[in-house]
Motif scaffolding. Structure first.
Motif, PDB file in Angstrom:
ATOM      1  N   SER A   1      -0.920  17.413  19.027  1.00 12.87           N
ATOM      2  CA  SER A   1      -2.245  16.983  19.487  1.00 12.87           C
ATOM      3  C   SER A   1      -3.218  17.086  18.328  1.00 12.87           C
ATOM      4  O   SER A   1      -3.023  17.880  17.417  1.00 12.87           O
ATOM      5  CB  SER A   1      -2.703  17.846  20.660  1.00 12.87           C
ATOM      6  N   GLY A   2      -4.240  16.288  18.345  1.00 10.94           N
ATOM      7  CA  GLY A   2      -5.223  16.299  17.271  1.00 10.94           C
ATOM      8  C   GLY A   2      -4.751  15.514  16.061  1.00 10.94           C
ATOM      9  O   GLY A   2      -3.771  14.770  16.107  1.00 10.94           O
ATOM     10  N   SER A   3      -5.452  15.703  14.961  1.00  6.53           N
ATOM     11  CA  SER A   3      -5.114  14.988  13.717  1.00  6.53           C
ATOM     12  C   SER A   3      -3.837  15.550  13.111  1.00  6.53           C
ATOM     13  O   SER A   3      -3.536  16.733  13.263  1.00  6.53           O
ATOM     14  CB  SER A   3      -6.255  15.109  12.714  1.00  6.53           C
ATOM     15  N   VAL A   4      -3.122  14.681  12.392  1.00  7.63           N
ATOM     16  CA  VAL A   4      -1.864  15.073  11.774  1.00  7.63           C
ATOM     17  C   VAL A   4      -1.684  14.296  10.469  1.00  7.63           C
ATOM     18  O   VAL A   4      -2.130  13.151  10.356  1.00  7.63           O
ATOM     19  CB  VAL A   4      -0.681  14.827  12.746  1.00  7.63           C
ATOM     20  N   THR A   5      -1.047  14.920   9.489  1.00 11.35           N
ATOM     21  CA  THR A   5      -0.758  14.253   8.236  1.00 11.35           C
ATOM     22  C   THR A   5       0.592  13.547   8.341  1.00 11.35           C
ATOM     23  O   THR A   5       1.588  14.170   8.730  1.00 11.35           O
ATOM     24  CB  THR A   5      -0.743  15.269   7.071  1.00 11.35           C
ATOM     25  N   VAL A   6       0.604  12.268   8.011  1.00  7.17           N
ATOM     26  CA  VAL A   6       1.820  11.445   8.122  1.00  7.17           C
ATOM     27  C   VAL A   6       2.034  10.725   6.781  1.00  7.17           C
ATOM     28  O   VAL A   6       1.091  10.169   6.229  1.00  7.17           O
ATOM     29  CB  VAL A   6       1.694  10.414   9.273  1.00  7.17           C
ATOM     30  N   SER A   7       3.284  10.761   6.314  1.00 10.05           N
ATOM     31  CA  SER A   7       3.649  10.047   5.086  1.00 10.05           C
ATOM     32  C   SER A   7       4.498   8.837   5.432  1.00 10.05           C
ATOM     33  O   SER A   7       5.380   8.912   6.294  1.00 10.05           O
ATOM     34  CB  SER A   7       4.444  10.956   4.147  1.00 10.05           C
ATOM     35  N   PHE A   8       4.215   7.740   4.759  1.00  8.52           N
ATOM     36  CA  PHE A   8       4.952   6.486   4.934  1.00  8.52           C
ATOM     37  C   PHE A   8       5.488   6.060   3.572  1.00  8.52           C
ATOM     38  O   PHE A   8       4.709   5.963   2.610  1.00  8.52           O
ATOM     39  CB  PHE A   8       4.033   5.378   5.466  1.00  8.52           C
ATOM     40  N   ASP A   9       6.784   5.800   3.475  1.00 10.42           N
ATOM     41  CA  ASP A   9       7.327   5.228   2.252  1.00 10.42           C
ATOM     42  C   ASP A   9       8.581   4.435   2.566  1.00 10.42           C
ATOM     43  O   ASP A   9       9.250   4.664   3.578  1.00 10.42           O
ATOM     44  CB  ASP A   9       7.577   6.287   1.163  1.00 10.42           C
TER      45      ASP A   9
ATOM     46  N   ARG B   1       0.814  -1.219   0.000  1.00  6.77           N
ATOM     47  CA  ARG B   1       0.000   0.000   0.000  1.00  6.77           C
ATOM     48  C   ARG B   1       0.850   1.272   0.000  1.00  6.77           C
ATOM     49  O   ARG B   1       0.310   2.378  -0.006  1.00  6.77           O
ATOM     50  CB  ARG B   1      -0.931   0.002   1.206  1.00  6.77           C
ATOM     51  N   LEU B   2       2.152   1.108   0.072  1.00  2.00           N
ATOM     52  CA  LEU B   2       3.062   2.257   0.148  1.00  2.00           C
ATOM     53  C   LEU B   2       3.482   2.717  -1.238  1.00  2.00           C
ATOM     54  O   LEU B   2       3.510   1.911  -2.162  1.00  2.00           O
ATOM     55  CB  LEU B   2       4.290   1.886   0.970  1.00  2.00           C
ATOM     56  N   PRO B   3       3.849   3.962  -1.409  1.00  2.00           N
ATOM     57  CA  PRO B   3       3.844   5.026  -0.408  1.00  2.00           C
ATOM     58  C   PRO B   3       2.424   5.523  -0.166  1.00  2.00           C
ATOM     59  O   PRO B   3       1.543   5.382  -1.006  1.00  2.00           O
ATOM     60  CB  PRO B   3       4.691   6.120  -1.058  1.00  2.00           C
ATOM     61  N   MET B   4       2.234   6.105   1.012  1.00  3.54           N
ATOM     62  CA  MET B   4       0.928   6.678   1.312  1.00  3.54           C
ATOM     63  C   MET B   4       1.078   7.851   2.269  1.00  3.54           C
ATOM     64  O   MET B   4       1.992   7.887   3.091  1.00  3.54           O
ATOM     65  CB  MET B   4      -0.021   5.627   1.900  1.00  3.54           C
ATOM     66  N   THR B   5       0.208   8.809   2.122  1.00  2.00           N
ATOM     67  CA  THR B   5       0.121   9.960   3.018  1.00  2.00           C
ATOM     68  C   THR B   5      -1.304   9.971   3.540  1.00  2.00           C
ATOM     69  O   THR B   5      -2.257   9.963   2.752  1.00  2.00           O
ATOM     70  CB  THR B   5       0.450  11.264   2.273  1.00  2.00           C
ATOM     71  N   VAL B   6      -1.429   9.964   4.868  1.00  2.00           N
ATOM     72  CA  VAL B   6      -2.746   9.828   5.486  1.00  2.00           C
ATOM     73  C   VAL B   6      -2.915  10.823   6.625  1.00  2.00           C
ATOM     74  O   VAL B   6      -1.935  11.322   7.188  1.00  2.00           O
ATOM     75  CB  VAL B   6      -2.960   8.389   6.021  1.00  2.00           C
ATOM     76  N   SER B   7      -4.151  11.092   6.954  1.00  2.00           N
ATOM     77  CA  SER B   7      -4.474  11.898   8.120  1.00  2.00           C
ATOM     78  C   SER B   7      -4.729  10.935   9.275  1.00  2.00           C
ATOM     79  O   SER B   7      -5.622  10.091   9.199  1.00  2.00           O
ATOM     80  CB  SER B   7      -5.715  12.744   7.858  1.00  2.00           C
ATOM     81  N   MET B   8      -3.909  11.054  10.314  1.00  2.00           N
ATOM     82  CA  MET B   8      -4.039  10.177  11.474  1.00  2.00           C
ATOM     83  C   MET B   8      -4.719  10.943  12.601  1.00  2.00           C
ATOM     84  O   MET B   8      -4.373  12.090  12.889  1.00  2.00           O
ATOM     85  CB  MET B   8      -2.673   9.644  11.910  1.00  2.00           C
ATOM     86  N   SER B   9      -5.700  10.300  13.228  1.00  2.00           N
ATOM     87  CA  SER B   9      -6.467  10.896  14.323  1.00  2.00           C
ATOM     88  C   SER B   9      -5.806  10.600  15.655  1.00  2.00           C
ATOM     89  O   SER B   9      -5.132   9.586  15.824  1.00  2.00           O
ATOM     90  CB  SER B   9      -7.882  10.311  14.352  1.00  2.00           C
ATOM     91  N   GLU B  10      -6.058  11.470  16.615  1.00  2.00           N
ATOM     92  CA  GLU B  10      -5.566  11.306  17.979  1.00  2.00           C
ATOM     93  C   GLU B  10      -6.454  10.328  18.738  1.00  2.00           C
ATOM     94  O   GLU B  10      -7.668  10.297  18.546  1.00  2.00           O
ATOM     95  CB  GLU B  10      -5.582  12.664  18.683  1.00  2.00           C
TER      96      GLU B  10
ATOM     97  N   LEU C   1      -3.981   7.173  14.909  1.00  2.00           N
ATOM     98  CA  LEU C   1      -4.502   6.023  14.175  1.00  2.00           C
ATOM     99  C   LEU C   1      -5.054   6.434  12.821  1.00  2.00           C
ATOM    100  O   LEU C   1      -5.432   7.579  12.600  1.00  2.00           O
ATOM    101  CB  LEU C   1      -5.562   5.283  14.995  1.00  2.00           C
ATOM    102  N   TYR C   2      -5.065   5.462  11.936  1.00  2.00           N
ATOM    103  CA  TYR C   2      -5.615   5.628  10.591  1.00  2.00           C
ATOM    104  C   TYR C   2      -6.368   4.354  10.238  1.00  2.00           C
ATOM    105  O   TYR C   2      -5.824   3.255  10.364  1.00  2.00           O
ATOM    106  CB  TYR C   2      -4.503   5.873   9.572  1.00  2.00           C
ATOM    107  N   ASN C   3      -7.623   4.500   9.793  1.00  2.00           N
ATOM    108  CA  ASN C   3      -8.419   3.352   9.363  1.00  2.00           C
ATOM    109  C   ASN C   3      -8.292   3.184   7.856  1.00  2.00           C
ATOM    110  O   ASN C   3      -8.672   4.089   7.102  1.00  2.00           O
ATOM    111  CB  ASN C   3      -9.893   3.535   9.750  1.00  2.00           C
ATOM    112  N   PHE C   4      -7.748   2.056   7.435  1.00  2.00           N
ATOM    113  CA  PHE C   4      -7.628   1.777   6.011  1.00  2.00           C
ATOM    114  C   PHE C   4      -9.015   1.711   5.389  1.00  2.00           C
ATOM    115  O   PHE C   4      -9.952   1.198   6.010  1.00  2.00           O
ATOM    116  CB  PHE C   4      -6.904   0.441   5.761  1.00  2.00           C
ATOM    117  N   PRO C   5      -9.155   2.216   4.157  1.00  2.00           N
ATOM    118  CA  PRO C   5     -10.460   2.143   3.496  1.00  2.00           C
ATOM    119  C   PRO C   5     -10.825   0.703   3.164  1.00  2.00           C
ATOM    120  O   PRO C   5      -9.961  -0.167   3.082  1.00  2.00           O
ATOM    121  CB  PRO C   5     -10.269   2.967   2.224  1.00  2.00           C
TER     122      PRO C   5
END
Length: 172
Positions: free
Chosen positions: A162-170, A80-89, A96-100
């Motif tokens: 704190s709160g939601s944050v954008t995180v990239s994984f590759d 599933r990589l690379p991916m950039t997602v919004s992770m919730s607190e 955390l991030y819920n995969f679609p």
């Protein structure tokens, strides 16, 4: 008598053909061709490079390197990589991030267990579709499938905020 012998010969031939068709080469299935193999045997079919077990995690201008485990969940995650997602607190200790879900997505394979203690920098899967990045160490009663660990997690909590944050994984 002649037809019985003919039937036996036909069955014997059919049996032999079946055995020969099912016989596997002694060396097993062919291996994928690897270019620039760094010791990891998982191919990246898009670029013909081996998939690394090193993961780059970017949060804003801060970059962390994680070492991934070798298991079926990690293999599915790498696909599933690379991916950039919004992770919730959640709970003041994790993002955390819920995969679609859907035909080209869906759950990842799992092999969950209770780690007893979550470590700062743990990257895990909760259930079969929730990616979790922990930024604090704490005891837990929950079960997770471990994907890997950030090599040097110093500054992770500050970077995630704190709160939601954008995180990239590759992969590196």
């Amino acid at each position: 008598m002649k037809s019985i012998n003919g039937a036996r010969i036909s069955l014997l031939l059919l049996f032999l053909v079946g055995i020969m068709a099912c016989k596997m080469d002694d060396n097993g299935p062919p291996s994928p061709v690897m270019i620039g193999n760094s010791g990891n045997n998982e191919p990246d079919t898009a670029s013909n490079k081996p998939l690394s077990n090193k993961l780059r995690i970017r949060v804003g201008s801060t970059t962390f390197t994680a070492t991934l485990l070798e298991n079926a969940t990690v293999t599915a995650f790498k696909a599933r990589l690379p991916m950039t997602v919004s992770m919730s607190e959640l709970n003041g200790n994790e993002k955390l991030y819920n995969f679609p879900t859907g035909p080209n997505a869906g759950p990842l394979p799992t092999n969950s267990s209770n780690p007893g203690t979550i470590q700062t920098g743990d990257l895990m899967l909760y259930g079969s579709s929730t990616l979790v990045l922990f930024y604090k160490t704490f005891p837990t009663a929950y079960s997770y499938t471990k994907l890997g660990q950030i090599d040097k997690p110093a500054g992770l909590e500050t970077a995630l905020g704190s709160g939601s944050v954008t995180v990239s994984f590759d992969l590196l």
